[in-house]
Design an enzyme around this catalytic site. Structure first.
Site, PDB file in Angstrom:
ATOM      1  N   HIS A   1       0.819  -1.213   0.000  1.00 46.10           N
ATOM      2  CA  HIS A   1       0.000   0.000   0.000  1.00 46.10           C
ATOM      3  C   HIS A   1       0.849   1.257   0.000  1.00 46.10           C
ATOM      4  CE1 HIS A   1      -3.326  -2.609   1.922  1.00 46.10           C
ATOM      5  NE2 HIS A   1      -2.919  -3.035   0.747  1.00 46.10           N
TER       6      HIS A   1
ATOM      7  N   CYS B   1      -5.538  -0.466 -21.513  1.00 48.65           N
ATOM      8  CA  CYS B   1      -5.139   0.232 -20.286  1.00 48.65           C
ATOM      9  C   CYS B   1      -4.140  -0.551 -19.442  1.00 48.65           C
ATOM     10  CB  CYS B   1      -6.358   0.608 -19.446  1.00 48.65           C
ATOM     11  SG  CYS B   1      -7.278  -0.807 -18.833  1.00 48.65           S
TER      12      CYS B   1
HETATM   13  C1  PEP Z   1      -4.816  -5.005 -16.379  1.00 48.75           C
HETATM   14  O1  PEP Z   1      -5.002  -6.129 -15.925  1.00 48.75           O
HETATM   15  O2  PEP Z   1      -4.175  -4.782 -17.424  1.00 48.75           O
HETATM   16  C2  PEP Z   1      -5.339  -3.822 -15.697  1.00 48.75           C
HETATM   17  C3  PEP Z   1      -5.263  -2.625 -16.244  1.00 48.75           C
HETATM   18  O3  PEP Z   1      -5.876  -3.980 -14.474  1.00 48.75           O
HETATM   19  P1  PEP Z   1      -5.027  -4.257 -13.154  1.00 48.75           P
HETATM   20  O4  PEP Z   1      -3.582  -4.031 -13.488  1.00 48.75           O
HETATM   21  O5  PEP Z   1      -5.556  -3.318 -12.139  1.00 48.75           O
HETATM   22  O6  PEP Z   1      -5.345  -5.679 -12.868  1.00 48.75           O
END
Ligand code: PEP
Ligand code: MG
Length: 751
Positions: free
Chosen positions: A365, A678
């Site tokens: 965290h 993303c």
């Molecule tokens: C991913 O899995 O690419 C994503 C953007 O989500 P997280 O990294 O939060 O799992």
């Protein structure tokens, strides 16, 4: 053996005389072993001290051969002594030679001794060595005797810290902290460079007299300090109105610990055995550390930090007037700590240049908060709190995970050049801020940023992000001690939208489970958590929690346009069920008079290969799709993203992975569904170019990546890049990386 408290006290008094008496370090060590052997009616007493991280050395002995002193060595983990150092646990046996792991050191002549008891010499949880007592005959050492020996070991470690043994061969280096330049190779947890001076989060306390002169005085000191501590903690908890909720809850937990009877009892026992009150606090804390560090439960391990903090506060009350209460933060302070809680780190926002932790991880965290506050951070800098002194010069590289403590001139110069280069690049990115990311062949890519806490939002302006393509709502939940209620959540979402000032924010509903653990939620142990009960699966199985979040989002939006997506959807029915719940809440809240969002976009994350092959209807039903490449990669290659041994093994630019992504692009295009990417790869210039070349027109990344990605896009011709990629694919290469690096270099594209 002095099983009774009186006997152990007499021994402690004698040790005190040794410490105050004449002689150099080695002579004092020799006296200590003689004294302990006599007092404990043992033929042998030896002290082994760490020579370096891996080796123990016999530094003094009564009973074993004197010529083995400073020559007999063994590795940590080796033999009974090595095992004690490794596990930081006492070991008792009536017959050492037949105990598994026994290793006989011929140079010491120890083969004739059967009974063996050894305890770690440790201070603040760090093992410095091992204290051993041996007898020829088989004898049973009682628990009280082991405890007495532990107390002696505690005193030895305090004496060492106060410099009592300096000057003895091997002791100054093994016990004293390292001096001069030291390099730590840790892990980078937030990129960025920082040069500054060390500020120890919890300054080391040195106790010059570890043994009580008068136990009743120590008892009274402890009682007084405990009262002061309780008063302080009560005040913190009572007077914390107006303080953010998560902080208040931490104070409440402190209050509970401060009033805990078990803790008080253990402290009293340690004082009654003859230790100075400060050393008693350290002993109890060392014991707690040893116990809790072995616990697998992350929630309990986090509590250790609260206990550490409380013990330090108690020490400060005991040493009142002897140490400054809260040393002022120097300019350019680099905070150095064993570990730090997210709330505490928030308090340092804007006041520190960097952060170095001995513990922690990239996903802890503190690291999450450090990234939100853009504080260059290195974690896993082993032993740094021991080696660093307040005011030492320190430089850190949050990308490489390297820390230079007390660096030499050449290193500082090279580092400053690196900072200058980074600043120049930042200046270039600043000039690009208002420009669209349009490639040489006329394709424009929308660049969004990823966020997770409110502190991230100012970066939207600074980075030139067009919106927030992924707001990881679970981070708000992870940095708290309790589940945030509906109102608290609504306030957060509303503030996020305020800060985005009309730009779109895509809120992802709670993505918990696997590596994202909420400290207050009970968890079932799962054999394979990455493939387990997580993300939308939790949302659908716990509709109350899910609906509460949806309601908070709708309320927080107060009629503004709202975009929501669901994490790790693996099949169409999950999306439909989640969408149904969401639309139901919008209707319900509207009937209660809450404004409907002006526009509602409901999307999903594509993070499992199964979704790539879903029916056409699936692609048509989603308002948008965002590829979570981090998870998609781990499922596609069957390589756990949290496992250092495999996580970098496969390349995002592997043609198999790219073929799958191309299929996603085609299916979204056919359905007319907007598509974004993303995952972390979107923030790396070469990967971003490839994603754009295969058809992604929206990328979401860390704010710091927007400048470099935009610069690369502006300089690239995607048609050219595609041709280079296809050539490499046809020639049978596994990954496009090598060919594209050469392409970028030849064309002067900055990747
Ligand atoms: C991913 O899995 O690419 C994503 C953007 O989500 P997280 O990294 O939060 O799992
Ligand atoms: Mg994911």
């Amino acid at each position: 053996m002095p099983a009774d408290k009186g006997g152990s006290r007499a021994l402690l008094r004698a040790l005190r005389a040794v410490m105050a008496g004449p002689g150099d370090g080695q002579q004092r060590l020799d006296k200590v072993v003689r004294l302990v052997a006599n007092n404990m009616v043992a033929e042998v007493c030896s002290i082994y001290l760490k020579r370096d991280e891996h080796t123990l050395e016999l530094c003094a002995t009564e009973g074993l051969r004197q010529d083995a002193v400073h020559s007999a060595r063994l590795r940590i983990g080796q033999g009974l002594v090595g095992r004690i150092a490794e596990r930081a646990e006492p070991l008792v046996t009536e017959d050492a030679p037949s105990t598994p792991g026994f290793r006989y050191l011929p140079e010491t002549g120890e083969e004739i001794y059967h009974s063996f008891v050894g305890v770690p010499v440790q201070r603040l949880g760090q093992v410095m060595g091992v204290l051993v007592v041996q007898n020829q005959t088989r004898r049973h050492y009682t628990e009280e005797e082991v405890e007495a020996l532990e107390i002696v070991a505690m005193v030895i470690s305090e004496m060492a810290e106060a410099g009592a043994f300096l000057g003895s061969e091997g002791v100054s280096t093994s016990l004293g902290r390292r001096v001069g330049p030291v390099v730590f190779e840790g892990e980078g947890a937030c990129e960025g460079l920082a040069e500054g001076v060390v500020h120890l989060h919890e300054p080391r306390l040195v106790v010059f007299d570890p043994i009580a002169e008068d136990i009743s005085v120590e008892r009274a000191r402890l009682a007084e300090a405990m009262e002061a501590l309780k008063g302080e903690v009560d005040q913190l908890a009572d007077g914390s109105e107006g303080v953010p909720r998560e902080q208040r809850e931490i104070f409440e937990a402190y209050r509970m610990f401060a009033h805990d009877k078990g803790w008080r009892r253990r402290l009293d026992e340690a004082v009654n055995s003859g230790l100075a009150a400060e050393v008693a606090v350290e002993k109890v804390q060392s014991d707690a550390r040893a116990r809790l560090e072995r616990v697998a439960d992350p929630y309990l391990r986090e509590r250790l930090q609260d206990l550490d903090d409380l013990a330090n506060r108690l020490l400060r009350h005991l040493l009142r007037g002897e140490v400054p209460r809260e040393p002022r933060l120097p300019r350019n302070a680099v905070l150095v700590a064993r570990n730090i809680g997210p709330a505490e780190l928030m308090d340092h926002a804007g006041k520190i240049a960097g952060l170095v932790l001995e513990e922690g991880s990239q996903t802890s965290h503190a690291a999450v908060v450090a990234r939100a506050l853009a504080i260059p951070t290195v974690v896993q800098a082993v032993r740094i709190t021991r080696d660093a002194n307040p005011g030492d010069r320190i430089i850190i590289d949050g990308e490489l995970g390297r820390v230079d403590l007390r660096p030499e001139g050449g290193i500082i110069e090279a580092f400053r050049e690196k900072i200058a280069l980074a600043n120049q690049a930042k200046e270039v990115y600043r000039t690009l801020r208002g420009k669209p990311a349009t490639t040489l062949d006329g394709h424009t890519v929308r660049l969004n940023m990823n966020a997770g806490v409110l502190a991230d939002l100012p970066s939207i302006e600074a980075s030139g992000a067009e919106g927030v393509g992924l707001f990881r709502t679970e981070l708000q939940f992870m940095i708290r001690q309790n589940l945030p209620g509906r109102d608290a959540q609504a306030v957060i979402y509303s503030r996020v939208m305020d800060a985005a000032a009309g730009r779109e924010v895509v809120f992802r509903t709670l993505d918990i489970g696997s590596d994202k653990i909420l400290p207050y939620m009970r968890r079932e142990e799962e054999p394979n958590p990455a493939l387990g009960w997580r993300a939308i699966r939790v949302g659908l199985d716990r509709p109350k929690l899910f609906r509460m979040q949806i309601q908070s989002l709708i309320r927080g939006a107060r009629g503004r346009p709202l975009s929501i997506m669901f994490p790790m959807v693996a099949e169409a029915d999950e999306y439909r069920a989640a969408r149904g719940l969401l639309e139901g809440e919008v209707a319900r809240l509207a009937s209660m008079g809450h404004p409907r969002p002006e526009r509602l976009r409901i999307g999903m994350m594509l993070e499992t290969p199964s979704l790539v092959f879903a029916a056409d209807r699936m692609f048509q039903e989603a308002d948008f799709i965002s590829v979570g490449g981090n998870d998609l990669m781990q499922f596609f290659f069957a390589a756990d993203r949290e496992n250092e041994r495999v996580r970098r093994r496969y390349d995002v630019l592997n043609f198999s992975f790219l073929r799958m992504l191309r299929q996603v692009v085609q299916r979204c295009a056919a359905a007319g569904t907007p598509l974004a990417y993303c995952g972390e790869a979107a923030g790396r210039p070469l990967e971003a170019l490839v994603l754009a070349a295969i058809g992604f027109r929206e990328l979401s990344m860390r704010p710091a990546s927007i400048g470099p990605v935009k610069r690369a896009l502006l300089a690239a011709d995607l048609g050219d890049l595609r041709a280079a990629m296809e050539r490499a694919d046809r020639s049978g290469e596994t990954s496009a990386r090598i060919a594209l690096r050469a392409w970028a270099e030849a064309g002067g594209v900055p990747v």
